[in-house]
Design a protein around this motif. Structure first.
Motif, PDB file in Angstrom:
ATOM      1  N   TYR A 228       0.834  -1.207   0.000  1.00  0.00           N
ATOM      2  CA  TYR A 228       0.000   0.000   0.000  1.00  0.00           C
ATOM      3  C   TYR A 228       0.863   1.248   0.000  1.00  0.00           C
ATOM      4  O   TYR A 228       1.835   1.340   0.755  1.00  0.00           O
ATOM      5  N   GLU A 229       0.479   2.212  -0.816  1.00  0.00           N
ATOM      6  CA  GLU A 229       1.067   3.551  -0.735  1.00  0.00           C
ATOM      7  C   GLU A 229      -0.009   4.483  -0.199  1.00  0.00           C
ATOM      8  O   GLU A 229      -1.109   4.555  -0.754  1.00  0.00           O
ATOM      9  N   MET A 230       0.305   5.164   0.897  1.00  0.00           N
ATOM     10  CA  MET A 230      -0.644   6.057   1.535  1.00  0.00           C
ATOM     11  C   MET A 230      -0.495   7.471   0.984  1.00  0.00           C
ATOM     12  O   MET A 230       0.543   7.840   0.417  1.00  0.00           O
ATOM     13  N   GLU A 231      -1.523   8.294   1.152  1.00  0.00           N
ATOM     14  CA  GLU A 231      -1.457   9.668   0.679  1.00  0.00           C
ATOM     15  C   GLU A 231      -0.361  10.459   1.383  1.00  0.00           C
ATOM     16  O   GLU A 231       0.194  11.401   0.816  1.00  0.00           O
ATOM     17  N   SER A 232      -0.028  10.065   2.627  1.00  0.00           N
ATOM     18  CA  SER A 232       1.028  10.752   3.366  1.00  0.00           C
ATOM     19  C   SER A 232       2.417  10.454   2.817  1.00  0.00           C
ATOM     20  O   SER A 232       3.389  11.117   3.171  1.00  0.00           O
ATOM     21  N   GLY A 233       2.514   9.399   1.981  1.00  0.00           N
ATOM     22  CA  GLY A 233       3.806   8.971   1.465  1.00  0.00           C
ATOM     23  C   GLY A 233       4.311   7.690   2.101  1.00  0.00           C
ATOM     24  O   GLY A 233       5.255   7.069   1.598  1.00  0.00           O
ATOM     25  N   ALA A 234       3.715   7.284   3.217  1.00  0.00           N
ATOM     26  CA  ALA A 234       4.107   6.023   3.854  1.00  0.00           C
ATOM     27  C   ALA A 234       3.770   4.851   2.935  1.00  0.00           C
ATOM     28  O   ALA A 234       2.773   4.883   2.202  1.00  0.00           O
ATOM     29  N   ILE A 235       4.615   3.829   2.967  1.00  0.00           N
ATOM     30  CA  ILE A 235       4.395   2.629   2.165  1.00  0.00           C
ATOM     31  C   ILE A 235       4.485   1.421   3.089  1.00  0.00           C
ATOM     32  O   ILE A 235       5.375   1.343   3.949  1.00  0.00           O
ATOM     33  N   GLY A 236       3.553   0.480   2.941  1.00  0.00           N
ATOM     34  CA  GLY A 236       3.544  -0.674   3.820  1.00  0.00           C
ATOM     35  C   GLY A 236       3.063  -1.936   3.159  1.00  0.00           C
ATOM     36  O   GLY A 236       2.613  -1.925   2.004  1.00  0.00           O
ATOM     37  N   ILE A 237       3.139  -3.014   3.899  1.00  0.00           N
ATOM     38  CA  ILE A 237       2.808  -4.345   3.392  1.00  0.00           C
ATOM     39  C   ILE A 237       1.728  -4.976   4.255  1.00  0.00           C
ATOM     40  O   ILE A 237       1.767  -4.886   5.485  1.00  0.00           O
ATOM     41  N   MET A 238       0.769  -5.629   3.621  1.00  0.00           N
ATOM     42  CA  MET A 238      -0.263  -6.388   4.320  1.00  0.00           C
ATOM     43  C   MET A 238      -0.274  -7.819   3.806  1.00  0.00           C
ATOM     44  O   MET A 238      -0.179  -8.045   2.593  1.00  0.00           O
ATOM     45  N   ARG A 239      -0.384  -8.770   4.734  1.00  0.00           N
ATOM     46  CA  ARG A 239      -0.533 -10.181   4.357  1.00  0.00           C
ATOM     47  C   ARG A 239      -1.754 -10.740   5.045  1.00  0.00           C
ATOM     48  O   ARG A 239      -1.927 -10.600   6.257  1.00  0.00           O
ATOM     49  N   ALA A 240      -2.626 -11.366   4.277  1.00  0.00           N
ATOM     50  CA  ALA A 240      -3.801 -12.049   4.815  1.00  0.00           C
ATOM     51  C   ALA A 240      -3.704 -13.514   4.408  1.00  0.00           C
ATOM     52  O   ALA A 240      -3.448 -13.816   3.241  1.00  0.00           O
ATOM     53  N   SER A 241      -3.901 -14.425   5.373  1.00  0.00           N
ATOM     54  CA  SER A 241      -3.664 -15.834   5.074  1.00  0.00           C
ATOM     55  C   SER A 241      -4.616 -16.764   5.798  1.00  0.00           C
ATOM     56  O   SER A 241      -4.875 -16.594   6.991  1.00  0.00           O
ATOM     57  N   TRP A 242      -5.090 -17.760   5.067  1.00  0.00           N
ATOM     58  CA  TRP A 242      -5.852 -18.860   5.643  1.00  0.00           C
ATOM     59  C   TRP A 242      -4.972 -20.091   5.816  1.00  0.00           C
ATOM     60  O   TRP A 242      -5.474 -21.180   6.114  1.00  0.00           O
ATOM     61  N   THR A 243      -3.662 -19.956   5.607  1.00  0.00           N
ATOM     62  CA  THR A 243      -2.779 -21.130   5.692  1.00  0.00           C
ATOM     63  C   THR A 243      -1.726 -20.952   6.781  1.00  0.00           C
ATOM     64  O   THR A 243      -0.632 -21.499   6.681  1.00  0.00           O
ATOM     65  N   ASN A 244      -2.070 -20.207   7.816  1.00  0.00           N
ATOM     66  CA  ASN A 244      -1.167 -20.039   8.950  1.00  0.00           C
ATOM     67  C   ASN A 244      -1.466 -21.156   9.948  1.00  0.00           C
ATOM     68  O   ASN A 244      -2.280 -20.998  10.850  1.00  0.00           O
ATOM     69  N   TYR A 245      -0.804 -22.295   9.769  1.00  0.00           N
ATOM     70  CA  TYR A 245      -1.117 -23.495  10.541  1.00  0.00           C
ATOM     71  C   TYR A 245      -0.342 -23.548  11.863  1.00  0.00           C
ATOM     72  O   TYR A 245       0.235 -24.580  12.215  1.00  0.00           O
ATOM     73  N   ALA A 246      -0.344 -22.455  12.549  1.00  0.00           N
ATOM     74  CA  ALA A 246       0.273 -22.363  13.875  1.00  0.00           C
ATOM     75  C   ALA A 246      -0.571 -21.376  14.666  1.00  0.00           C
ATOM     76  O   ALA A 246      -1.772 -21.280  14.448  1.00  0.00           O
ATOM     77  N   ASP A 247       0.028 -20.642  15.580  1.00  0.00           N
ATOM     78  CA  ASP A 247      -0.729 -19.658  16.339  1.00  0.00           C
ATOM     79  C   ASP A 247      -1.260 -18.572  15.418  1.00  0.00           C
ATOM     80  O   ASP A 247      -0.587 -18.148  14.479  1.00  0.00           O
ATOM     81  N   GLU A 248      -2.463 -18.121  15.695  1.00  0.00           N
ATOM     82  CA  GLU A 248      -3.055 -17.042  14.914  1.00  0.00           C
ATOM     83  C   GLU A 248      -2.191 -15.779  15.024  1.00  0.00           C
ATOM     84  O   GLU A 248      -1.714 -15.430  16.098  1.00  0.00           O
ATOM     85  N   ASP A 249      -1.980 -15.111  13.904  1.00  0.00           N
ATOM     86  CA  ASP A 249      -1.151 -13.904  13.858  1.00  0.00           C
ATOM     87  C   ASP A 249      -2.028 -12.728  13.455  1.00  0.00           C
ATOM     88  O   ASP A 249      -2.636 -12.732  12.393  1.00  0.00           O
ATOM     89  N   ASN A 250      -2.092 -11.729  14.318  1.00  0.00           N
ATOM     90  CA  ASN A 250      -2.913 -10.554  14.054  1.00  0.00           C
ATOM     91  C   ASN A 250      -2.103  -9.311  14.429  1.00  0.00           C
ATOM     92  O   ASN A 250      -2.574  -8.430  15.146  1.00  0.00           O
ATOM     93  N   SER A 251      -0.873  -9.262  13.960  1.00  0.00           N
ATOM     94  CA  SER A 251       0.089  -8.264  14.414  1.00  0.00           C
ATOM     95  C   SER A 251       0.286  -7.135  13.404  1.00  0.00           C
ATOM     96  O   SER A 251       0.005  -7.278  12.222  1.00  0.00           O
TER      97      SER A 251
END
Length: 341
Positions: A228-251
């Motif tokens: 994602y590129e934000m209007e402020s100029g910040a750039i970031g990454i998002m990952r969404a997964s149904w294959t996280n076969y360990a502890d749930e990650d919501n970080s």
């Protein structure tokens, strides 16, 4: 007392909506509908409510508000119908499966002067509220970038009818997979935390592992990777997964000019802020909900407060901006190029 109708009596209704309405004190569940009539009847008997044979019958029963807890493909149709009848709506995410439908929902709420509240519960987690406060007061300086993840083992363990035949894997009913099921939460959260708009997205969505009852890969995505590129100029990454076969990650991790904020990365502390000079500040606020550890999401209380105030605190109009980013990501993945939001 607000008279409440529950449309869709599956897991999300039974685990979150119904018990939270019961605990609220200002609501009474009077009507239920589900495509599984027996399920609705059993719940109605237990709750002292009435089960109806159709959505239209429920909407004509005198309810003040409804929770729309049905499959993704039906959200918009039911919400618009309810709003048009002068009934307030709490709709589960994703609010719609097409941008035009989401826009129709917003238009109906405006036209009929009714509440359209979308259940983006991550905004209501007190840890996220604290994180937003810390960011706004400059604890990590200007935000430069971010990483945010929502991953668990998949909805087949969560559905009211668990297993590989879950509607989440049905392209006609779900339409979208992990991108809309989990990704919408993190897109909406980043917009909330940073008080910023998403300018453009570059995405890859894929079906990497999930298989249906027939053994073939499911028809919706089980993983999504988005820049994602934000209007402020910040750039970031998002990952969404149904294959996280360990502890749930919501970080989430927010990188600023004066430090880094870790949200739900450390099991001991809900927020850790590491300053540029090496100092560390810890904030123990509230744990995140998981499928295996259900706590009050705050959605029902916020919805009822919105009914009292006559204005949605998490409105369809606001969440529409998050949905635009979902649809832009899906276009990006299909066209294999950056998409403007």
């Amino acid at each position: 007392m607000y008279r409440i109708g529950i449309i869709g009596c599956g897991k999300i209704a039974q685990v979150r909506h119904i018990p939270q309405y019961q605990a609220n004190g200002k609501t009474e569940i009077t009507a239920l509908y589900d495509i599984n009539a027996e399920r609705a009847e059993e719940l109605a008997e237990r709750l002292g409510a009435k089960a109806y044979g159709s959505v239209d019958e429920l909407l004509s029963s005198g309810v003040d508000a409804v929770s729309v807890c049905t499959s993704n493909d039906t959200h918009a149709e039911i919400a618009v119908k309810a709003l048009s009848k002068g009934i307030n709506v709490l709709c589960e995410k994703p609010m719609a499966v097409h941008l035009e439908d989401a826009e129709k929902m917003v238009e109906a709420a405006k036209k009929h002067n009714k509440i359209l509240f979308i259940g983006q519960n991550q905004r209501l987690n007190r840890t996220h509220m604290k994180a937003k406060e810390l960011i706004e007061r400059g604890e990590i300086g200007k935000v430069i970038s971010f990483e945010t993840v929502f991953g668990h083992a998949g909805p087949e363990t969560w559905s009211i009818d668990p297993g590989k035949n879950t509607w989440f894997f049905d392209k006609k009913k779900a339409v979208m997979g992990a991108m809309a099921d989990l990704g919408i939460h993190k897109i909406d959260l980043i917009r909330y935390l940073l008080n910023d708009r998403i300018k453009s997205v570059t995405a890859k969505v894929a079906t990497l592992d999930k298989r249906g009852a027939d053994g073939t890969l499911i028809a919706v995505d089980d993983n999504a990777f988005v820049i994602y590129e934000m209007e402020s100029g910040a750039i970031g990454i998002m990952r969404a997964s149904w294959t996280n076969y360990a502890d749930e990650d919501n970080s989430t991790v927010i990188y600023g000019t004066e430090g880094v904020m870790h949200i739900f990365r450390d099991p001991e502390h809900s927020i850790t802020v590491v300053k540029r000079n090496g100092e560390r500040d810890y904030y123990d606020v509230e744990k995140i909900q998981t499928n295996d550890n259900q706590t009050s999401s705050g959605v029902i209380d916020a919805f009822v407060e919105s009914l009292d105030a006559g204005k949605a605190s998490i409105s369809g109009e606001d969440v529409l901006e998050s949905m635009k980013a979902v649809f832009a990501a899906l276009r990006s993945a299909e066209e294999k190029k950056e998409e403007k939001v």
